[in-house]
Design a protein around this motif. Sequence first.
Motif, mmCIF file in Angstrom:
data_model
loop_
_atom_site.group_PDB
_atom_site.id
_atom_site.type_symbol
_atom_site.label_atom_id
_atom_site.label_comp_id
_atom_site.label_asym_id
_atom_site.label_seq_id
_atom_site.Cartn_x
_atom_site.Cartn_y
_atom_site.Cartn_z
ATOM 1 N N VAL A 74 0.868 -1.179 0.000
ATOM 2 C CA VAL A 74 0.000 0.000 0.000
ATOM 3 C C VAL A 74 0.903 1.227 0.000
ATOM 4 C CG1 VAL A 74 -1.767 1.307 1.222
ATOM 5 C CG2 VAL A 74 -1.824 -1.194 1.284
ATOM 6 N N SER A 75 0.771 2.050 -1.021
ATOM 7 C CA SER A 75 1.606 3.242 -1.145
ATOM 8 C C SER A 75 0.726 4.476 -1.291
ATOM 9 C CB SER A 75 2.537 3.124 -2.363
ATOM 10 O OG SER A 75 3.386 1.992 -2.237
ATOM 11 N N PHE A 76 1.212 5.593 -0.748
ATOM 12 C CA PHE A 76 0.505 6.867 -0.849
ATOM 13 C C PHE A 76 1.406 7.877 -1.539
ATOM 14 C CE2 PHE A 76 -1.105 4.794 3.027
ATOM 15 C CZ PHE A 76 -2.457 4.709 2.702
ATOM 16 N N ALA A 77 0.834 8.617 -2.485
ATOM 17 C CA ALA A 77 1.605 9.617 -3.221
ATOM 18 C C ALA A 77 1.972 10.788 -2.315
ATOM 19 C CB ALA A 77 0.813 10.106 -4.428
ATOM 20 N N ILE A 78 3.203 11.274 -2.435
ATOM 21 C CA ILE A 78 3.655 12.474 -1.735
ATOM 22 C C ILE A 78 3.600 13.624 -2.721
ATOM 23 C CG2 ILE A 78 5.567 13.566 -0.500
ATOM 24 C CD1 ILE A 78 6.583 10.730 0.152
ATOM 25 N N LYS A 79 2.752 14.606 -2.422
ATOM 26 C CA LYS A 79 2.547 15.728 -3.342
ATOM 27 C C LYS A 79 3.090 17.017 -2.726
ATOM 28 C CE LYS A 79 -1.633 13.639 -5.330
ATOM 29 N NZ LYS A 79 -1.128 13.427 -6.702
ATOM 30 N N LYS A 80 3.741 17.822 -3.580
ATOM 31 C CA LYS A 80 4.300 19.091 -3.118
ATOM 32 C C LYS A 80 4.086 20.168 -4.166
ATOM 33 C CE LYS A 80 7.903 17.464 0.073
ATOM 34 N NZ LYS A 80 9.359 17.507 0.401
ATOM 35 N N GLY A 81 4.240 21.411 -3.724
ATOM 36 C CA GLY A 81 4.171 22.540 -4.627
ATOM 37 C C GLY A 81 2.769 23.044 -4.847
ATOM 38 N N LEU A 82 2.694 24.166 -5.539
ATOM 39 C CA LEU A 82 1.413 24.806 -5.807
ATOM 40 C C LEU A 82 0.492 23.916 -6.618
ATOM 41 C CD1 LEU A 82 -0.228 27.426 -5.533
ATOM 42 C CD2 LEU A 82 0.793 28.193 -7.682
ATOM 43 N N LEU A 83 1.062 23.151 -7.543
ATOM 44 C CA LEU A 83 0.268 22.271 -8.412
ATOM 45 C C LEU A 83 0.119 20.864 -7.835
ATOM 46 C CD1 LEU A 83 1.702 23.341 -11.883
ATOM 47 C CD2 LEU A 83 -0.376 24.146 -10.752
ATOM 48 N N GLN A 84 0.655 20.662 -6.618
ATOM 49 C CA GLN A 84 0.551 19.365 -5.937
ATOM 50 C C GLN A 84 1.010 18.218 -6.842
ATOM 51 O OE1 GLN A 84 -0.831 18.646 -2.368
ATOM 52 N NE2 GLN A 84 0.414 20.491 -2.660
ATOM 53 N N ARG A 85 2.215 18.375 -7.381
ATOM 54 C CA ARG A 85 2.791 17.321 -8.216
ATOM 55 C C ARG A 85 3.304 16.188 -7.337
ATOM 56 N NH1 ARG A 85 3.530 19.265 -13.374
ATOM 57 N NH2 ARG A 85 3.645 21.551 -13.602
ATOM 58 N N THR A 86 3.203 14.971 -7.815
ATOM 59 C CA THR A 86 3.702 13.799 -7.094
ATOM 60 C C THR A 86 5.222 13.774 -7.177
ATOM 61 O OG1 THR A 86 1.691 12.538 -7.558
ATOM 62 C CG2 THR A 86 3.668 11.289 -6.953
ATOM 63 N N VAL A 87 5.880 13.816 -6.023
ATOM 64 C CA VAL A 87 7.345 13.831 -5.980
ATOM 65 C C VAL A 87 7.914 12.525 -5.425
ATOM 66 C CG1 VAL A 87 7.428 16.335 -5.771
ATOM 67 C CG2 VAL A 87 7.348 14.934 -3.696
ATOM 68 N N GLY A 88 7.046 11.632 -5.020
ATOM 69 C CA GLY A 88 7.495 10.358 -4.482
ATOM 70 C C GLY A 88 6.341 9.598 -3.862
ATOM 71 N N TYR A 89 6.658 8.481 -3.203
ATOM 72 C CA TYR A 89 5.619 7.643 -2.611
ATOM 73 C C TYR A 89 6.039 7.203 -1.208
ATOM 74 C CZ TYR A 89 3.406 7.364 -7.172
ATOM 75 O OH TYR A 89 2.777 7.685 -8.348
ATOM 76 N N LEU A 90 5.059 7.180 -0.319
ATOM 77 C CA LEU A 90 5.260 6.624 1.016
ATOM 78 C C LEU A 90 4.759 5.186 1.001
ATOM 79 C CD1 LEU A 90 5.814 6.862 4.097
ATOM 80 C CD2 LEU A 90 3.464 7.637 4.341
ATOM 81 N N HIS A 91 5.644 4.250 1.257
ATOM 82 C CA HIS A 91 5.286 2.830 1.222
ATOM 83 C C HIS A 91 4.861 2.399 2.633
ATOM 84 C CE1 HIS A 91 6.827 2.767 -2.831
ATOM 85 N NE2 HIS A 91 8.009 3.210 -2.407
ATOM 86 N N ALA A 92 3.581 2.557 2.924
ATOM 87 C CA ALA A 92 3.070 2.261 4.268
ATOM 88 C C ALA A 92 3.074 0.771 4.553
ATOM 89 C CB ALA A 92 1.657 2.820 4.419
ATOM 90 N N VAL A 93 2.741 -0.040 3.548
ATOM 91 C CA VAL A 93 2.834 -1.502 3.641
ATOM 92 C C VAL A 93 3.697 -1.946 2.463
ATOM 93 C CG1 VAL A 93 1.558 -3.681 3.616
ATOM 94 C CG2 VAL A 93 0.559 -1.668 4.714
ATOM 95 N N ASP A 94 4.802 -2.611 2.767
ATOM 96 C CA ASP A 94 5.828 -2.828 1.745
ATOM 97 C C ASP A 94 6.185 -4.310 1.616
ATOM 98 O OD1 ASP A 94 7.788 -2.408 -0.115
ATOM 99 O OD2 ASP A 94 9.149 -1.320 1.207
ATOM 100 N N GLY A 95 5.364 -5.028 0.847
ATOM 101 C CA GLY A 95 5.668 -6.430 0.554
ATOM 102 C C GLY A 95 5.399 -7.380 1.706
ATOM 103 N N VAL A 96 4.221 -7.271 2.328
ATOM 104 C CA VAL A 96 3.873 -8.106 3.489
ATOM 105 C C VAL A 96 3.229 -9.408 3.038
ATOM 106 C CG1 VAL A 96 2.353 -8.287 5.501
ATOM 107 C CG2 VAL A 96 3.647 -6.189 5.094
ATOM 108 N N SER A 97 3.735 -10.522 3.550
ATOM 109 C CA SER A 97 3.151 -11.842 3.307
ATOM 110 C C SER A 97 2.896 -12.503 4.658
ATOM 111 C CB SER A 97 4.079 -12.708 2.460
ATOM 112 O OG SER A 97 4.271 -12.147 1.176
ATOM 113 N N LEU A 98 1.643 -12.848 4.931
ATOM 114 C CA LEU A 98 1.251 -13.448 6.205
ATOM 115 C C LEU A 98 0.086 -14.393 5.977
ATOM 116 C CD1 LEU A 98 1.128 -10.330 8.600
ATOM 117 C CD2 LEU A 98 2.808 -12.182 8.698
#
Length: 531
Positions: A279-303
């Motif tokens: 599960v990833s969430f886009a990181i947006k910055k600037g006046l135009l809220q451009r995507t500058v990266g992603y926060l990987h809240a859940v990163d390859g979980v197997s259970l």
Amino acid sequence: MKQPLLSVQNLSLSTAQHPLLHRVSFEIAKGEIFALVGESGSGKSLTSLAILRLLPEAIHLDGGRVSFKGESLFGLSERAMQSLRGRQIAMIFQEPMSALNPVMRIGEQVAEVLRLHLNLPSTQLKARVIALLEEVALDSPYERYRWYPHQLSGGQKQRLLIAIALACEPTLLIADEPTTALDVTIQAQILTLLQTIQSRRKLSILFITHDLGVVAQIADRVAVMREGRVVEITTKEAFFSQPQHPYTQQLLSDATPPAPLPQTTQTPSPLLELTDLRVSFAIKKGLLQRTVGYLHAVDGVSLSIPKGKTLALVGESGSGKSTLGRAILSLVPLSAGRLWFAGEDITHLTPTQRHSYRRKIQVIFQDPFSALNPRMTIGESILEGMISLDVAPTKPHAQQAQIASLLRLVELDPSHAHRYPHEFSGGQRQRIGIARALALDPELIICDEPTSALDVTVRTQILTLLKRLQADRGLSYLFITHDLSIIDSIAHDVAVMQHGKIVEHGSVTTLMHHPKHPYTQSLLASVPRRG
């Protein structure tokens, strides 16, 4: 004998209908950490509010005296009390977000106290605020000076409240459950910080808590409250080794970890399986809220969670535990990975298919009060889910009978169905949350920190109830928690989560007593011990 810094003598409070405190008496010496313990509703926080004269108008003072440095606080004018609050007696509240102004920058909130009580010139304010933020070990104080409270983590907000409380160098600090909602590593940091500052400043602390592990770590003396009365005052050592009052003995018994669940060699077939879940969430910055990266809240979980078993998911705040739970419930979109339930791939369901799937997986939330509609009766709240998922009986009398049956199942009186959430205690509201989850006859329940805000007695009752329901109904649980002291008694397996990844996974016996990963070892080392 030296005069105590604070003396509470025969303090009695009541409303028009009920007595609240009855002849409460204790003293706190200069430089002493005095713990006030007891169940929720015993009068601990009410006592602290009475000391500061912050009681609601509906509560009446029936008698007693509170003296600070030999002077009666009840005899002071309100103007004099305003000068004393924050300057000589300061308070750290339990819930930092509700205690902070959400629209004021954090530097200004600290500066406000200094400006009000010390009348510091503007040229000195910022330097003093930065020094306070450094003293409470808040990272990057120059940068964070202009941040807002919502930009801080729970532990950082608690550090900010400590900075505000200590700004004017008070001689008495009242700490009302300051570590209740924090994970074990942040709790350990906050306790160490308070002890360091207390030792450096020769500060007296009235520490209100229901966590007896914290009492063992921080207190000099302990007072036990029950139903508005102080039933025992003793040293910390005697509190744990020679408790005198039956209620104190019961508290210690409830706080003792129950026997671990029996471990079986047979592994049932998996009910829920997660494969490389992301599960990833886009990181947006600037006046135009451009995507500058992603926060990987859940990163390859197997259970996997077997039928009729409990998997405990532990880790610090922000590690991704709750996000993983929401992903299983389809409340946040998956970025990648697969979900299997009872052998069926449920990763990409249509709205109609998801409607049926929601009946099989339910959730119990951390804060039952915010999870319940305050304008609906308990019966209406339980019935609402059954109606929305088409499992409610059609006849009104049959609906009422089913609600009554569910309330009995969680050990509540069926007559409570007509009451509203505010009429119940925290433990009762959590039982209502469990009843609402059970109303749909689920196979898996996601328990998201269901005991974090409960005192030790109520916590034991809720854990016992969950284990009984699992034994009777064959339920599976994903038990999300930061309280490692209860893992042995509720879970069969444990997964440790850090930065969105599972860093260690195994049986309770193996992982809790022979951890291999350094992060797991640090989590276990942070748990407060009773000596």
